[in-house]
Design an enzyme around this catalytic site. Structure first.
Site, PDB file in Angstrom:
ATOM      1  N   THR A  49      45.151  39.874  31.984  1.00 59.56           N
ATOM      2  CA  THR A  49      43.696  39.993  31.870  1.00 59.56           C
ATOM      3  C   THR A  49      43.227  39.892  30.428  1.00 59.56           C
ATOM      4  O   THR A  49      42.141  39.377  30.158  1.00 59.56           O
ATOM      5  CB  THR A  49      43.226  41.326  32.480  1.00 59.56           C
ATOM      6  OG1 THR A  49      43.540  41.337  33.871  1.00 59.56           O
ATOM      7  CG2 THR A  49      41.731  41.527  32.314  1.00 59.56           C
ATOM      8  N   SER A  96      50.439  39.282  35.289  1.00 61.95           N
ATOM      9  CA  SER A  96      51.743  39.951  35.212  1.00 61.95           C
ATOM     10  C   SER A  96      52.373  40.194  36.574  1.00 61.95           C
ATOM     11  O   SER A  96      53.568  40.492  36.652  1.00 61.95           O
ATOM     12  CB  SER A  96      51.629  41.270  34.438  1.00 61.95           C
ATOM     13  OG  SER A  96      50.813  42.203  35.113  1.00 61.95           O
ATOM     14  N   THR A 129      48.183  44.063  32.816  1.00 61.36           N
ATOM     15  CA  THR A 129      48.391  45.494  33.032  1.00 61.36           C
ATOM     16  C   THR A 129      49.085  45.821  34.350  1.00 61.36           C
ATOM     17  O   THR A 129      49.629  46.913  34.500  1.00 61.36           O
ATOM     18  CB  THR A 129      47.050  46.251  32.983  1.00 61.36           C
ATOM     19  OG1 THR A 129      46.172  45.736  33.988  1.00 61.36           O
ATOM     20  CG2 THR A 129      46.407  46.125  31.616  1.00 61.36           C
ATOM     21  N   ASP A 130      49.074  44.893  35.322  1.00 57.57           N
ATOM     22  CA  ASP A 130      49.642  45.215  36.634  1.00 57.57           C
ATOM     23  C   ASP A 130      51.109  45.625  36.551  1.00 57.57           C
ATOM     24  O   ASP A 130      51.542  46.541  37.243  1.00 57.57           O
ATOM     25  CB  ASP A 130      49.488  44.029  37.590  1.00 57.57           C
ATOM     26  CG  ASP A 130      48.072  43.901  38.127  1.00 57.57           C
ATOM     27  OD1 ASP A 130      47.237  44.761  37.794  1.00 57.57           O
ATOM     28  OD2 ASP A 130      47.800  42.939  38.875  1.00 57.57           O
TER      29      ASP A 130
END
Length: 360
Positions: A49, A96, A129-130
């Site tokens: 992101t 990710s 961030t995932d």
């Protein structure tokens, strides 16, 4: 119209560059700027992101992650050059959730080569961030250095009003360039907070303050572009180093989720499909059903499959359960990489049990 076309062409060309900083000096390799009084920081870009692009500045959900190159990200934060000399490496550029252990292993080996250079002070990894916490945990266990490694992401795409990525990136570089950050292991930085890769996790799919370290607490925070650490340099209790410098492939480890009425044969199916180890995201503090435990016991006894009992809860402690390996404080996704690395190192089930128990 022509301005839009030119912008699109520039944006498309930027995405095709494998190494996006090409300004060179006769003495300095490929730093975008060089000031002899500043430390050198290398940024490895993975996408996510923080590198996301949306057609509207108010769009924060329907965007394309991993669309903006590292050069564009750095250009958006000119103040970075006041804190360090920057070199950028575009490793990949995806959300990710698309990353694999092979991608993370490749990143690790690139970082191992970089931290071996005496003129490199620190490392920053831009990342979605995932699965950010998984990559950070892997780096913490495999890059044996006192140099700062900071993994950073964002919850809003780069095109959003009040995007959090630029400030997060600036703060990450500030931390990586600071002598105060030496000897603290791999760190996660978002929303002005600095956390240990071992204990920081994503807790909310949407909010800016999603990364938390509930029980262990944060290492520090950023105040006016200065890292303020709450404690003297230290690494997590029981941290083990795994050498992957010559590793080309990691063994498969699958995570199974605990729930009422779970199918106990899913564990056997995972092994039949090639899993060399299992992590159970158990209910509560790692509870698994009786029929499920019978299958697990068979896999351990008959096939020597290491099975780690972890917890599906946001935080907590998983003590000894049945014949498996307790994850103690590690959540399933981090325990998976610890188990993969342990199997790759050739450790026995008892050795692996000892490794997990070191942090307790």
């Amino acid at each position: 119209m022509w301005r839009s076309i030119i912008s699109f062409l520039f944006f498309s060309v930027a995405l095709c560059q494998p190494f996006l900083f090409q300004k060179r000096s006769s003495n300095i390799s490929d730093f975008i700027s060089f000031n002899a009084s500043l430390p050198n920081v290398t940024i490895f870009a993975m996408g996510g992101t923080i590198a996301g692009y949306a057609s509207s500045s108010t769009e924060t959900v329907d965007y394309a992650a991993g669309s903006v190159g590292i050069a564009t990200l750095v250009d958006a934060v000119p103040a970075i050059k006041n804190f360090s000399n920057i070199r950028g490496v575009q490793v990949t550029n995806v959300g990710s959730e698309e990353l694999t252990p092979a991608n993370v292993l490749n990143l690790t080996q690139l970082i191992l080569a970089e931290v071996a250079k005496p003129d490199v002070h620190g490392i920053v990894v831009t990342h979605g961030t995932d699965s950010l916490e998984e990559t950070a945990m892997f780096l913490d266990m495999t890059v044996n250095t006192t140099k700062p490694i900071v993994v950073v992401g964002a919850m809003r795409p780069s095109t959003a009003i009040s995007a959090d990525g630029p400030m997060n990136l600036l703060n990450a570089v500030v931390v990586a360039a600071s002598n105060r950050s030496i000897g603290r292991g791999t760190m996660i930085l978002l929303n002005d907070r600095i956390g240990s890769a071992f204990y920081t996790t994503k807790t909310n799919g949407n909010m800016l303050d999603t990364f938390k370290s509930y029980e262990a607490g944060f290492l520090g925070m950023i105040l006016d572009q200065r890292p303020h650490f709450f404690y003297s340099p230290a690494t997590p209790t029981g941290k083990v180093h795994f050498d992957v410098s010559n590793t080309t492939e990691l063994p498969a480890v699958e995570i199974l989720y605990g729930y009422q009425g779970l199918n106990p044969n899913l564990a056997k199916a995972a092994v039949d499909l090639g899993a060399k180890g299992l992590v159970l995201a158990g209910m509560g503090a790692a509870s698994w059903t009786d029929p499920g435990n019978e299958v697990i016991d068979g896999l351990i006894s008959n096939q020597s499959i290491p099975v780690v009992y972890s917890h599906r809860t946001m935080d907590g402690f998983s003590d000894y359960y049945y014949n498996g390996i307790p994850s103690y404080f590690q959540n399933p996704q981090k325990a998976r990489y610890m188990l993969m690395l342990s199997i790759n190192a050739g450790y026995s089930i008892q050795n692996i049990t000892d490794i997990f128990s070191l942090e307790y």
